[in-house]
Scaffold this motif. Structure first.
Motif, PDB file in Angstrom:
ATOM      1  N   ARG A   1      35.980  48.113  32.023  1.00  0.00           N
ATOM      2  CA  ARG A   1      35.962  48.158  33.481  1.00  0.00           C
ATOM      3  C   ARG A   1      36.998  49.152  34.011  1.00  0.00           C
ATOM      4  NH1 ARG A   1      35.449  41.622  34.648  1.00  0.00           N
ATOM      5  NH2 ARG A   1      33.609  41.334  33.335  1.00  0.00           N
ATOM      6  N   PHE A   2      36.573  49.972  34.935  1.00  0.00           N
ATOM      7  CA  PHE A   2      37.403  50.971  35.608  1.00  0.00           C
ATOM      8  C   PHE A   2      37.900  52.079  34.670  1.00  0.00           C
ATOM      9  CE2 PHE A   2      38.065  47.297  38.470  1.00  0.00           C
ATOM     10  CZ  PHE A   2      37.634  47.879  39.649  1.00  0.00           C
TER      11      PHE A   2
ATOM     12  N   ASN B   1      43.468  48.339  39.279  1.00  0.00           N
ATOM     13  CA  ASN B   1      42.371  49.289  39.415  1.00  0.00           C
ATOM     14  C   ASN B   1      41.641  49.129  40.743  1.00  0.00           C
ATOM     15  OD1 ASN B   1      42.719  50.566  36.930  1.00  0.00           O
ATOM     16  ND2 ASN B   1      41.540  49.005  35.845  1.00  0.00           N
ATOM     17  N   VAL B   2      41.396  47.874  41.130  1.00  0.00           N
ATOM     18  CA  VAL B   2      40.726  47.630  42.409  1.00  0.00           C
ATOM     19  C   VAL B   2      41.574  48.168  43.557  1.00  0.00           C
ATOM     20  CG1 VAL B   2      39.961  45.843  44.010  1.00  0.00           C
ATOM     21  CG2 VAL B   2      39.410  45.651  41.588  1.00  0.00           C
TER      22      VAL B   2
ATOM     23  N   SER C   1      44.739  35.082  23.605  1.00  0.00           N
ATOM     24  CA  SER C   1      43.623  35.221  24.543  1.00  0.00           C
ATOM     25  C   SER C   1      44.110  35.190  25.985  1.00  0.00           C
ATOM     26  CB  SER C   1      42.601  34.102  24.311  1.00  0.00           C
ATOM     27  OG  SER C   1      42.087  34.153  22.995  1.00  0.00           O
ATOM     28  N   ILE C   2      45.042  34.266  26.270  1.00  0.00           N
ATOM     29  CA  ILE C   2      45.574  34.180  27.630  1.00  0.00           C
ATOM     30  C   ILE C   2      46.335  35.452  27.986  1.00  0.00           C
ATOM     31  CG2 ILE C   2      47.188  32.943  29.119  1.00  0.00           C
ATOM     32  CD1 ILE C   2      46.492  30.401  27.644  1.00  0.00           C
TER      33      ILE C   2
ATOM     34  N   ARG D   1      44.402  41.873  31.366  1.00  0.00           N
ATOM     35  CA  ARG D   1      43.147  42.369  31.915  1.00  0.00           C
ATOM     36  C   ARG D   1      43.067  42.103  33.420  1.00  0.00           C
ATOM     37  NH1 ARG D   1      37.244  40.059  30.002  1.00  0.00           N
ATOM     38  NH2 ARG D   1      35.951  41.314  31.394  1.00  0.00           N
ATOM     39  N   LYS D   2      43.542  40.933  33.835  1.00  0.00           N
ATOM     40  CA  LYS D   2      43.515  40.601  35.262  1.00  0.00           C
ATOM     41  C   LYS D   2      44.437  41.531  36.050  1.00  0.00           C
ATOM     42  CE  LYS D   2      45.963  37.200  36.695  1.00  0.00           C
ATOM     43  NZ  LYS D   2      46.518  35.843  36.916  1.00  0.00           N
TER      44      LYS D   2
END
Length: 464
Positions: A411-412, A249-250, A235-236, A242-243
């Motif tokens: 996302r993105f 992406n940002v 999960s981490i 993902r982070k």
């Protein structure tokens, strides 16, 4: 690692040693119990029975010489020492060891003898270096104590009772100790190994290596802990990836509008652009500023949706009216693109929802439908289903390839890998829409065929 090993190993070995000590003490007390309850009680019972059988030989009156001779003869043949005397005071002269009469027969015991009760005696005698078990049987004639029969036997020591088993006991004890050490070592290693692996793995995770996994297939609590650790690490790792992807992406989304704003504003400041180009530059700066504003707004929405304290204000809503109001804002754009648009709304459907958030969901989906449909049609329907209601938006646009459908709500994520912005938004609209629908207790379903169009269904619970 050494600290964990020594500490846990020490505790486990202390537990094992404590178990061995408890076992030995238990065996000792159990042996003593059997000695007291079985051997000593059996000797006492045997003496009483033997004494009572001899007392049956007495027929009353003063003790006869014949009775004394018969008792003496029986004593010579028995392992028990037996004396028959007229008076208890005579015992001190008969016994092979010094004894005080008062300590031999107390006043209370004399009363028991007069009542016809046998008296049992147990004491230590230095001469024999062991305990002495004795029984005094009264010989009564019409409530008169004519004499007593005194029987005694030195008790065998418990060490003597177990002499025959001493060597076997010693061998068994050694085997037990060796087995305990072997099993203890195996147990300690088995218990500490996965824990040490977990400690090492936790250290690796703390340093940023989320790929580490623990190979433990046991079904006990340690195995379950290892499985939970692996799930946590996975999960981490996913969240970290993902982070990183989110930040990339940002950065990518902001880089182009920022470069446009910087470049065109620099042209205006330096006077390179003429008056005709200046107007175009200002329009481009305004457009890119709006793009950045939408991106920041979407990012703020996502940030709030990810937080645990995000709340939506729910109240009864006539869903058909909300949809019709939202449609009015898009009619000019639909007319501008010359699209065919029709809608069918069930006016009787009432839901419990947040008006502003549901309108945001519709806007995100209608934006995409209008953006990706050229010279086609859009059909919007609201109708009741078995477990609530459904908002269905069908367009005849370019469609989405089948292998992208399961990712389109990420996302993105964009089907167009080149990230062309002339026909795309921030790439966050569907992600935000799905989160808002889920908060309303519903689901968002996307079906599409490349070249034929896309169908999006929003299932929501209704008020009953």
């Amino acid at each position: 690692m050494k600290r964990l090993t020594s500490s846990l190993t020490r505790k486990l070995w202390l537990t094992i040693i404590a178990a061995i000590v408890v076992t030995i003490l238990y065996s000792y007390f159990l042996s003593y119990f059997f000695y007291e309850k079985l051997y000593v009680e059996n000797v006492e019972t045997a003496l009483l029975e033997e004494g009572r059988r001899l007392a049956l030989e007495y027929e009353g009156g003063p003790l006869s010489d014949d009775l004394k001779e018969r008792i003496d003869w029986y004593s010579s043949k028995s392992e028990t020492e037996i004396f028959i005397v007229n008076n208890p005071r005579e015992l001190s002269a008969c016994l092979p060891f010094d004894i005080d009469y008062e300590s031999l027969i107390s006043g209370e015991e004399r009363e028991d003898l007069l009542a016809g009760k046998a008296v049992q005696k147990l004491g230590y005698e230095e001469r024999f270096d062991r305990k002495i078990m004795a029984v005094v049987i009264p010989l009564l004639d019409e409530n008169r104590l004519e004499g007593i029969i005194y029987l005694y036997i030195p008790l065998t020591k418990i060490s003597e009772v177990t002499t025959d088993f001493a060597y076997l006991w010693l061998i068994a004890a050694i085997l037990f100790l060796v087995l305990a050490i072997f099993l203890g070592t195996f147990l300690v290693r088995k218990l500490t190994k996965p824990l040490l692996e977990m400690k090492h793995a936790a250290g690796m995770v703390s340093k940023g290596d989320y790929s580490v996994r623990i190979n433990n297939h046991s079904k006990d609590e340690v195995g379950q802990l290892a499985l939970a650790f692996n799930h946590m690490a996975t999960s981490i790792q996913k969240e970290d990836e993902r982070k990183k992807e989110f930040l990339a992406n940002v950065s990518h989304e902001l880089r182009t509008p920022v470069s446009y704003v910087k470049g065109y504003s620099n042209a205006l400041l330096t006077g390179i652009a003429n008056s005709e180009d200046a107007s175009k530059h200002l329009m481009l700066i305004y457009r890119e500023a709006g793009r950045m504003e939408r991106l920041v707004g979407d990012l703020l929405d996502l940030s709030r949706l990810d937080s645990d304290d995000y709340q939506i204000i729910m109240h009864p809503l006539p869903l058909a009216q909300l949809i019709e109001d939202a449609i009015q804002k898009y009619l000019p754009k639909i007319k501008e693109k010359n699209l065919q648009f029709r809608y069918e709304l069930d006016p009787d459907i009432i839901i419990n929802g947040d008006e502003g958030r549901l309108e945001q969901v519709l806007q995100n989906i209608l934006d995409n439908a209008i953006c990706y449909t050229e010279k086609g049609s859009i059909h919007l329907k609201l109708f009741a289903i078995e477990k609530g209601c459904c908002i269905e938006i069908v367009d005849s646009g370019i469609g989405i390839p089948a292998d992208h459908l399961d990712k389109i709500k990420q996302r993105f994520y964009r089907v167009n890998k080149a990230r062309t912005r002339k026909d795309g938004g921030t790439g966050l609209g569907l992600a935000i829409a799905e989160q808002l629908v889920i908060l309303h207790g519903g689901s968002l379903i996307i079906n599409s065929t490349i070249g034929k169009g896309t169908t999006i269904q929003i299932h929501l619970p209704v008020l009953e």
